[in-house]
Motif scaffolding. Structure first.
Motif, PDB file in Angstrom:
ATOM      1  N   SER A 179       0.760  -0.496   0.462  1.00 13.83           N
ATOM      2  CA  SER A 179      -0.180   0.261  -0.447  1.00 13.83           C
ATOM      3  C   SER A 179       1.150   1.219   0.353  1.00 13.83           C
ATOM      4  N   LYS A 180       2.096   1.247   0.345  1.00 13.62           N
ATOM      5  CA  LYS A 180       2.512   2.268   0.505  1.00 13.62           C
ATOM      6  C   LYS A 180       3.630   2.707  -1.324  1.00 13.62           C
ATOM      7  N   TRP A 181       3.236   2.051  -1.975  1.00 18.30           N
ATOM      8  CA  TRP A 181       3.596   2.165  -3.333  1.00 18.30           C
ATOM      9  C   TRP A 181       2.031   2.815  -4.997  1.00 18.30           C
ATOM     10  N   VAL A 182       2.555   3.474  -5.324  1.00 18.23           N
ATOM     11  CA  VAL A 182       1.780   3.380  -6.645  1.00 18.23           C
ATOM     12  C   VAL A 182       2.447   2.839  -7.302  1.00 18.23           C
ATOM     13  N   ARG A 239       6.802   1.485 -15.425  1.00 15.37           N
ATOM     14  CA  ARG A 239       7.780   3.048 -15.989  1.00 15.37           C
ATOM     15  C   ARG A 239       7.333   4.148 -14.647  1.00 15.37           C
ATOM     16  N   PRO A 240       7.943   4.280 -13.016  1.00 19.57           N
ATOM     17  CA  PRO A 240       8.072   5.173 -12.098  1.00 19.57           C
ATOM     18  C   PRO A 240       7.704   6.895 -12.312  1.00 19.57           C
ATOM     19  N   GLU A 257       2.247  12.284  -7.374  1.00 19.14           N
ATOM     20  CA  GLU A 257       1.435   9.957  -7.335  1.00 19.14           C
ATOM     21  C   GLU A 257       4.006   9.961  -6.726  1.00 19.14           C
ATOM     22  N   LYS A 258       4.851  10.450  -8.371  1.00 14.94           N
ATOM     23  CA  LYS A 258       5.858  10.042  -7.373  1.00 14.94           C
ATOM     24  C   LYS A 258       6.676   9.537  -6.337  1.00 14.94           C
ATOM     25  N   PRO A 259       6.292  10.554  -5.361  1.00 16.17           N
ATOM     26  CA  PRO A 259       6.843  10.098  -4.075  1.00 16.17           C
ATOM     27  C   PRO A 259       6.594   8.650  -3.107  1.00 16.17           C
ATOM     28  N   LYS A 260       5.339   7.885  -3.740  1.00 18.63           N
ATOM     29  CA  LYS A 260       4.597   7.051  -4.139  1.00 18.63           C
ATOM     30  C   LYS A 260       5.477   6.001  -4.807  1.00 18.63           C
ATOM     31  N   ALA A 261       6.016   5.921  -5.780  1.00 22.75           N
ATOM     32  CA  ALA A 261       6.027   5.167  -6.914  1.00 22.75           C
ATOM     33  C   ALA A 261       7.012   3.705  -6.758  1.00 22.75           C
ATOM     34  N   ALA A 262       6.001   2.941  -6.902  1.00 22.33           N
ATOM     35  CA  ALA A 262       7.616   1.752  -6.277  1.00 22.33           C
ATOM     36  C   ALA A 262       8.565   1.388  -7.786  1.00 22.33           C
ATOM     37  N   PRO A 263       9.247   0.833  -6.921  1.00 25.58           N
ATOM     38  CA  PRO A 263      10.505   0.807  -8.271  1.00 25.58           C
ATOM     39  C   PRO A 263      10.546  -0.073  -9.790  1.00 25.58           C
ATOM     40  N   PRO A 264      11.189   0.215 -10.377  1.00 23.77           N
ATOM     41  CA  PRO A 264      10.716  -0.422 -11.557  1.00 23.77           C
ATOM     42  C   PRO A 264      10.489  -1.961 -11.466  1.00 23.77           C
ATOM     43  N   VAL A 265      11.687  -2.498 -11.251  1.00 26.71           N
ATOM     44  CA  VAL A 265      11.698  -4.260 -11.108  1.00 26.71           C
ATOM     45  C   VAL A 265      10.953  -4.761  -9.882  1.00 26.71           C
ATOM     46  N   GLN A 281       9.770  -8.904  -3.423  1.00 26.88           N
ATOM     47  CA  GLN A 281      10.611  -7.753  -3.920  1.00 26.88           C
ATOM     48  C   GLN A 281      10.545  -7.039  -4.989  1.00 26.88           C
ATOM     49  N   ALA A 282      11.104  -5.988  -4.702  1.00 24.91           N
ATOM     50  CA  ALA A 282      11.531  -5.091  -6.291  1.00 24.91           C
ATOM     51  C   ALA A 282      13.089  -3.893  -5.935  1.00 24.91           C
ATOM     52  N   TRP A 283      13.077  -4.038  -7.297  1.00 26.89           N
ATOM     53  CA  TRP A 283      14.641  -2.983  -7.139  1.00 26.89           C
ATOM     54  C   TRP A 283      14.395  -2.636  -8.638  1.00 26.89           C
ATOM     55  N   GLY A 284      15.763  -2.201  -9.475  1.00 24.59           N
ATOM     56  CA  GLY A 284      15.752  -1.441 -10.133  1.00 24.59           C
ATOM     57  C   GLY A 284      16.066   0.321 -10.559  1.00 24.59           C
ATOM     58  N   GLY A 285      16.559   0.935 -11.278  1.00 20.61           N
ATOM     59  CA  GLY A 285      16.560   2.038 -11.559  1.00 20.61           C
ATOM     60  C   GLY A 285      18.291   2.607 -11.741  1.00 20.61           C
ATOM     61  N   PRO A 286      18.807   3.654 -11.838  1.00 19.95           N
ATOM     62  CA  PRO A 286      20.306   3.934 -12.198  1.00 19.95           C
ATOM     63  C   PRO A 286      21.195   3.496 -10.165  1.00 19.95           C
TER      64      PRO A 286
END
Length: 400
Positions: A55-58, A78-79, A86-94, A105-110
């Motif tokens: 719930s912490k993510w969108v 695609r965050p 909404e970006k502060p609540k964006a889920a990681p890309p993966v 789990q979630a991860w990804g990004g630069p």
């Protein structure tokens, strides 16, 4: 002169194989048809938006889905497409979910040592458990990670010269697939280039490449003076005129690639509105048009074949094609490319699609779809289509 009439005889209106045991039923039914024409059609029940995100993510726009050997669902989203609010609540890309849709789990990004895509596009989990990521922004590379998100390898570098002749870099690669028998990475390249290019999956060394019909992939002519550059709307025409078999080159984007267990390479030529089939060496075998009557602006952007998946039975008897602009999942006999069935429509409801993109299938035969929709409200979701069993194909009987 006697007239010939055709009547459609439906052998049964009911489902003849309801799957209680998941993959077992699919294997038994498909195996019984081995060596013969396909006589049954797989059916699915739409479950709507499926996995359970914390719930912490969108969720943002979902570009791709993949399934691993545990039937875990992997999602690439695609965050950066989210609004500022909404970006502060964006889920990681993966994102990874188990077979019941529970978040893992979630991860990804630069990060250090690699160029994360500007626009996330495709995700694929290979037979050794590595996760591959591609992009279609200013992205000329594909990335390889462990399931825990540890960087392993990058093929290609961002900001390189854009040409089909380059064997070290890509141009907005759309999809990848690792063929376990040869440990080769097949890349659908892509939104800029017009080719399938093959690398060693461990070292990234170039092996071979080809274009439509197994020919040499060719660059477009330079744009006229003052134009926006090669690949844009004002670039030169195709090098050869369109014929009854379609364009002589792939029409970008070359959007998806899959290799069957019997060594055939299936390519979704989205711009060419077709699926082409090759040997792993690049020899052309056959093709099927996907919605060839679809033309912009009356039919989306006029592009169709966006995603590919095989049924999980031993013979992989069914080919599933995600038809972008006609908002349908199409079912084919994989061996003959005979069209069998289709389902879906435009919209945001359960079983409907915005802009259907990639799709994947698990070991029980369930389908998972991604949508990069322009519709409002945006269909920021993964949909699951539960495999429910088979129904008989309509039989055509000729009465003279």
């Amino acid at each position: 002169m006697r007239k010939t009439f055709q009547t459609i005889a439906i052998l049964s209106a009911g489902i003849v194989a309801v799957i209680a045991g998941g993959q077992t039923g699919l294997e038994e039914t498909a195996s019984a048809q081995a060596g013969a024409a396909v006589t049954q059609i797989p059916k699915f029940r739409p479950e709507g938006s499926w996995p359970k995100l914390p719930s912490k993510w969108v969720m943002a726009i979902v570009s791709s889905t993949g399934i691993d050997e545990q039937d875990h669902l992997w999602v690439l989203q695609r965050p950066n497409t989210l609004s500022a609010e909404e970006k502060p609540k964006a889920a990681p890309p993966v994102l990874e979910f188990d077979a019941e849709g529970n978040f893992i789990q979630a991860w990804g990004g630069p990060g250090a040592g690699y160029d994360w895509p500007e626009t996330e596009h495709g995700i694929y989990i290979d037979p050794k458990g590595f996760v591959w990521i591609g992009g279609n922004g200013n992205d000329d590379q594909i990335l390889k990670f462990t399931k825990a998100g540890k960087f392993v390898m990058q093929i290609g570098k961002r900001g390189q010269k854009k040409t089909n002749a380059d064997t070290k870099n890509l141009w907005e690669p759309a999809d990848v697939f690792v063929y376990a028998k040869t440990n080769e990475l097949f890349v659908a390249d892509g939104y800029g280039n017009k080719r399938i290019i093959v690398f060693d999956a461990d070292t990234g060394a170039f092996k071979r490449m080809w274009g439509a019909f197994g020919g040499v992939p060719m660059d477009d002519p330079p744009a006229p003076e003052g134009g926006r550059g090669r690949g844009s709307a004002d670039a030169g025409p195709l090098p050869q005129p369109m014929g009854p078999d379609g364009a002589p080159q792939f029409v970008p984007p070359v959007h998806a690639v899959k290799v069957s267990t019997d060594g055939l390479v299936y390519v979704a030529d989205r711009g060419g509105r077709r699926v082409q089939v090759f040997t792993t060496a690049g020899k052309f075998v056959s093709q099927a048009f996907i919605g060839r009557e679809c033309h912009a602006p009356d039919c989306g952007n006029g592009q169709t074949a966006a995603g590919l998946a095989f049924s999980p039975d031993r013979e992989q008897r069914y080919l599933y094609v995600a038809n972008r602009s006609q908002a349908q999942i199409m079912v084919f006999n994989r061996k003959t490319l005979e069209f069998l069935d289709g389902f879906g429509s435009w919209g945001s409801g359960k079983g409907q699609f915005g802009t259907l993109h990639h799709l994947s299938v698990d070991s029980k035969g369930n389908l998972y779809t991604a949508e990069v929709t322009p519709l409002k409200p945006e269909n920021r979701r993964v949909q699951k289509f539960t495999f429910t069993g088979f129904v008989p194909m309509p039989m055509v009987i000729k009465n003279k």
